[in-house]
Design a protein around this motif. Structure first.
Motif, PDB file in Angstrom:
ATOM      1  N   SER A  18       0.846  -1.201   0.000  1.00 16.81           N
ATOM      2  CA  SER A  18       0.000   0.000   0.000  1.00 16.81           C
ATOM      3  C   SER A  18       0.881   1.251   0.000  1.00 16.81           C
ATOM      4  O   SER A  18       0.993   1.944   1.026  1.00 16.81           O
ATOM      5  CB  SER A  18      -0.917  -0.004   1.226  1.00 16.81           C
ATOM      6  N   PRO A  19       1.502   1.558  -1.127  1.00 15.47           N
ATOM      7  CA  PRO A  19       2.415   2.698  -1.165  1.00 15.47           C
ATOM      8  C   PRO A  19       1.701   4.043  -1.089  1.00 15.47           C
ATOM      9  O   PRO A  19       0.606   4.205  -1.628  1.00 15.47           O
ATOM     10  CB  PRO A  19       3.116   2.536  -2.519  1.00 15.47           C
ATOM     11  N   LYS A  20       2.334   4.984  -0.413  1.00 14.52           N
ATOM     12  CA  LYS A  20       1.884   6.370  -0.387  1.00 14.52           C
ATOM     13  C   LYS A  20       2.859   7.267  -1.151  1.00 14.52           C
ATOM     14  O   LYS A  20       2.578   8.448  -1.361  1.00 14.52           O
ATOM     15  CB  LYS A  20       1.760   6.870   1.058  1.00 14.52           C
ATOM     16  N   THR A  21       3.993   6.686  -1.541  1.00 15.78           N
ATOM     17  CA  THR A  21       5.057   7.432  -2.202  1.00 15.78           C
ATOM     18  C   THR A  21       5.366   6.805  -3.553  1.00 15.78           C
ATOM     19  O   THR A  21       5.426   5.576  -3.672  1.00 15.78           O
ATOM     20  CB  THR A  21       6.338   7.441  -1.343  1.00 15.78           C
ATOM     21  N   ALA A  22       5.572   7.657  -4.561  1.00 17.95           N
ATOM     22  CA  ALA A  22       5.940   7.179  -5.893  1.00 17.95           C
ATOM     23  C   ALA A  22       7.199   7.902  -6.369  1.00 17.95           C
ATOM     24  O   ALA A  22       7.480   9.033  -5.965  1.00 17.95           O
ATOM     25  CB  ALA A  22       4.803   7.406  -6.882  1.00 17.95           C
ATOM     26  N   ILE A  23       7.954   7.227  -7.235  1.00 19.57           N
ATOM     27  CA  ILE A  23       9.172   7.788  -7.814  1.00 19.57           C
ATOM     28  C   ILE A  23       9.096   7.627  -9.325  1.00 19.57           C
ATOM     29  O   ILE A  23       8.717   6.565  -9.824  1.00 19.57           O
ATOM     30  CB  ILE A  23      10.432   7.065  -7.314  1.00 19.57           C
ATOM     31  N   ILE A  24       9.455   8.675 -10.053  1.00 24.26           N
ATOM     32  CA  ILE A  24       9.619   8.573 -11.506  1.00 24.26           C
ATOM     33  C   ILE A  24      11.110   8.588 -11.803  1.00 24.26           C
ATOM     34  O   ILE A  24      11.803   9.567 -11.502  1.00 24.26           O
ATOM     35  CB  ILE A  24       8.913   9.732 -12.236  1.00 24.26           C
ATOM     36  N   LEU A  25      11.609   7.497 -12.344  1.00 23.39           N
ATOM     37  CA  LEU A  25      13.031   7.367 -12.624  1.00 23.39           C
ATOM     38  C   LEU A  25      13.319   7.889 -14.025  1.00 23.39           C
ATOM     39  O   LEU A  25      12.808   7.377 -15.010  1.00 23.39           O
ATOM     40  CB  LEU A  25      13.452   5.898 -12.515  1.00 23.39           C
ATOM     41  N   HIS A  63      14.808   3.883 -20.843  1.00 22.97           N
ATOM     42  CA  HIS A  63      13.565   3.825 -20.081  1.00 22.97           C
ATOM     43  C   HIS A  63      13.014   2.406 -20.180  1.00 22.97           C
ATOM     44  O   HIS A  63      12.538   1.988 -21.244  1.00 22.97           O
ATOM     45  CB  HIS A  63      12.555   4.838 -20.627  1.00 22.97           C
ATOM     46  N   ALA A  64      13.102   1.651 -19.077  1.00 16.05           N
ATOM     47  CA  ALA A  64      12.784   0.221 -19.110  1.00 16.05           C
ATOM     48  C   ALA A  64      11.325  -0.046 -19.444  1.00 16.05           C
ATOM     49  O   ALA A  64      10.998  -0.962 -20.180  1.00 16.05           O
ATOM     50  CB  ALA A  64      13.146  -0.416 -17.774  1.00 16.05           C
ATOM     51  N   GLY A  65      10.403   0.717 -18.858  1.00 12.81           N
ATOM     52  CA  GLY A  65       8.993   0.549 -19.174  1.00 12.81           C
ATOM     53  C   GLY A  65       8.257  -0.419 -18.279  1.00 12.81           C
ATOM     54  O   GLY A  65       7.662  -1.390 -18.752  1.00 12.81           O
ATOM     55  N   LYS A  66       8.301  -0.159 -16.962  1.00  6.24           N
ATOM     56  CA  LYS A  66       7.563  -1.023 -16.046  1.00  6.24           C
ATOM     57  C   LYS A  66       7.266  -0.287 -14.744  1.00  6.24           C
ATOM     58  O   LYS A  66       7.986   0.625 -14.340  1.00  6.24           O
ATOM     59  CB  LYS A  66       8.359  -2.300 -15.743  1.00  6.24           C
ATOM     60  N   LEU A  67       6.172  -0.684 -14.100  1.00  6.13           N
ATOM     61  CA  LEU A  67       5.832  -0.202 -12.772  1.00  6.13           C
ATOM     62  C   LEU A  67       6.395  -1.194 -11.761  1.00  6.13           C
ATOM     63  O   LEU A  67       6.188  -2.404 -11.889  1.00  6.13           O
ATOM     64  CB  LEU A  67       4.316  -0.115 -12.580  1.00  6.13           C
ATOM     65  N   ILE A  68       7.118  -0.675 -10.770  1.00 10.09           N
ATOM     66  CA  ILE A  68       7.722  -1.522  -9.746  1.00 10.09           C
ATOM     67  C   ILE A  68       7.127  -1.165  -8.390  1.00 10.09           C
ATOM     68  O   ILE A  68       7.023   0.011  -8.032  1.00 10.09           O
ATOM     69  CB  ILE A  68       9.249  -1.330  -9.702  1.00 10.09           C
ATOM     70  N   PHE A  69       6.734  -2.176  -7.650  1.00  6.34           N
ATOM     71  CA  PHE A  69       6.237  -1.995  -6.288  1.00  6.34           C
ATOM     72  C   PHE A  69       7.164  -2.744  -5.330  1.00  6.34           C
ATOM     73  O   PHE A  69       7.701  -3.793  -5.672  1.00  6.34           O
ATOM     74  CB  PHE A  69       4.813  -2.528  -6.147  1.00  6.34           C
ATOM     75  N   GLY A  70       7.364  -2.188  -4.152  1.00  7.54           N
ATOM     76  CA  GLY A  70       8.226  -2.837  -3.171  1.00  7.54           C
ATOM     77  C   GLY A  70       8.555  -1.886  -2.047  1.00  7.54           C
ATOM     78  O   GLY A  70       7.747  -1.013  -1.703  1.00  7.54           O
ATOM     79  N   TYR A 124      10.099   1.510   3.458  1.00  5.57           N
ATOM     80  CA  TYR A 124       8.709   1.927   3.258  1.00  5.57           C
ATOM     81  C   TYR A 124       8.182   1.464   1.905  1.00  5.57           C
ATOM     82  O   TYR A 124       8.936   1.373   0.924  1.00  5.57           O
ATOM     83  CB  TYR A 124       8.583   3.445   3.371  1.00  5.57           C
ATOM     84  N   ASP A 125       6.874   1.208   1.855  1.00 11.07           N
ATOM     85  CA  ASP A 125       6.244   0.821   0.597  1.00 11.07           C
ATOM     86  C   ASP A 125       6.343   1.971  -0.405  1.00 11.07           C
ATOM     87  O   ASP A 125       6.039   3.123  -0.067  1.00 11.07           O
ATOM     88  CB  ASP A 125       4.761   0.488   0.818  1.00 11.07           C
ATOM     89  N   ILE A 126       6.759   1.662  -1.609  1.00 11.59           N
ATOM     90  CA  ILE A 126       6.831   2.679  -2.661  1.00 11.59           C
ATOM     91  C   ILE A 126       6.380   2.052  -3.988  1.00 11.59           C
ATOM     92  O   ILE A 126       6.295   0.834  -4.134  1.00 11.59           O
ATOM     93  CB  ILE A 126       8.251   3.266  -2.829  1.00 11.59           C
ATOM     94  N   MET A 127       6.076   2.917  -4.944  1.00 10.53           N
ATOM     95  CA  MET A 127       5.916   2.470  -6.329  1.00 10.53           C
ATOM     96  C   MET A 127       6.838   3.314  -7.187  1.00 10.53           C
ATOM     97  O   MET A 127       7.111   4.480  -6.860  1.00 10.53           O
ATOM     98  CB  MET A 127       4.465   2.579  -6.808  1.00 10.53           C
TER      99      MET A 127
END
Length: 270
Positions: A19-26, A59-66, A71-74
């Motif tokens: 249940s992430p509350k934080t996201a990162i755009i690489l 740009h790999a092209g995938k959503l990663i969760f972990g 902390y939970d992130i996407m």
């Protein structure tokens, strides 16, 4: 479009175990940050309903969760650009989905060309503000119910997170600069005259992403931290030739510093 956003979010929710509350755009050349994510599970963009697909090298092209920093992130490993032929609604589709998934903080990274004479290749620039030079606005058209028709942008980039980044950089001995990011459509790199123009207008770095994503995130009430890797320099007396390969190389070299700052920021921002 709003129905598609909800459909995509529902598809992901049914498959998410965190249940992430934080996201990162690489951004360009910064995909190695993905290796820092533990307990990871991922979804290639082409498998996600309604999702665009990255077409740019690096740009790999995938959503990663972990988890990152415990902390939970996407994370978006690969973003979408206006110059790829996508509309602004498509470019910013992921940020709309993030909102539906409960994301409240977004960390954005990119590679950019430096115009500030005090900058060096490999510097990390905290984005204090931006100038929007994209020909299409991401909020053009019918207003989405996630925010007001005329959203305030006086603090597009969260001041507390910027200050926190300075603290982390000082502790870790990392050179960190601040500046204004100019967002342009690309895909050409800037001419010397364009570099000088953007500098005259108040810009410190220029790139082909980030601004649309930040605008939509702020429209959704998501707080934002943005950082640029200065991968090339322009607008000075001697013109410098730039290639995408050189940009990637410089971004990859700066990746350990970026990883350290991002990891600590995420850990301390909760």
């Amino acid at each position: 479009m709003y129905e598609k956003i909800q459909e995509t979010a529902s598809w992901l929710k049914a498959r998410m175990t965190t249940s992430p509350k934080t996201a990162i755009i690489l951004g360009t050349g910064l995909g190695q940050l993905a290796s820092e994510i533990t307990d990871a599970y991922e979804f290639p963009y082409q498998d996600i309903p309604n999702f665009p697909v990255s077409t740019v090298e690096g740009h790999a092209g995938k959503l990663i969760f972990g988890k990152l920093g415990g902390y939970d992130i996407m994370a978006m490993d690969g973003r979408f650009h206006y110059y790829e032929g996508y509309s602004m609604k498509e470019v910013t589709f992921p940020e709309r989905v993030m909102y539906e998934l409960g994301i409240n903080t977004l960390f954005v990274s990119n590679a950019s060309g430096g115009m500030n004479p005090n900058f060096k290749i490999g510097d990390l620039m905290v984005i204090d503000d931006h100038i929007n030079f994209f020909p299409e606005h991401p909020l053009h058209g019918k207003n989405f119910p996630t925010g007001p028709r005329f959203p305030d942008m006086h603090e597009a980039y969260d001041k507390k997170l910027r200050d926190l980044a300075d603290e982390v950089a000082k502790e870790e001995g990392i050179r960190l600069v601040h500046g204004v990011y100019v967002g342009v459509q690309g895909p050409t790199f800037e001419t010397p005259a364009e570099y000088r123009m953007y500098r005259t207008l108040g810009g410190d770095a220029v790139g082909m992403s980030t601004v649309p994503e930040v605008i939509v995130a702020r429209h959704c009430g998501i707080r934002v931290f943005g950082i640029s890797v200065i991968t090339d320099l322009g607008g000075f007396d001697v013109p410098v030739k730039v290639s995408h390969e050189e940009v990637q190389k410089a971004a990859n070299a700066a990746e350990p510093k970026m990883t350290e700052i991002m990891r600590e920021l995420i850990k301390r921002s909760f």
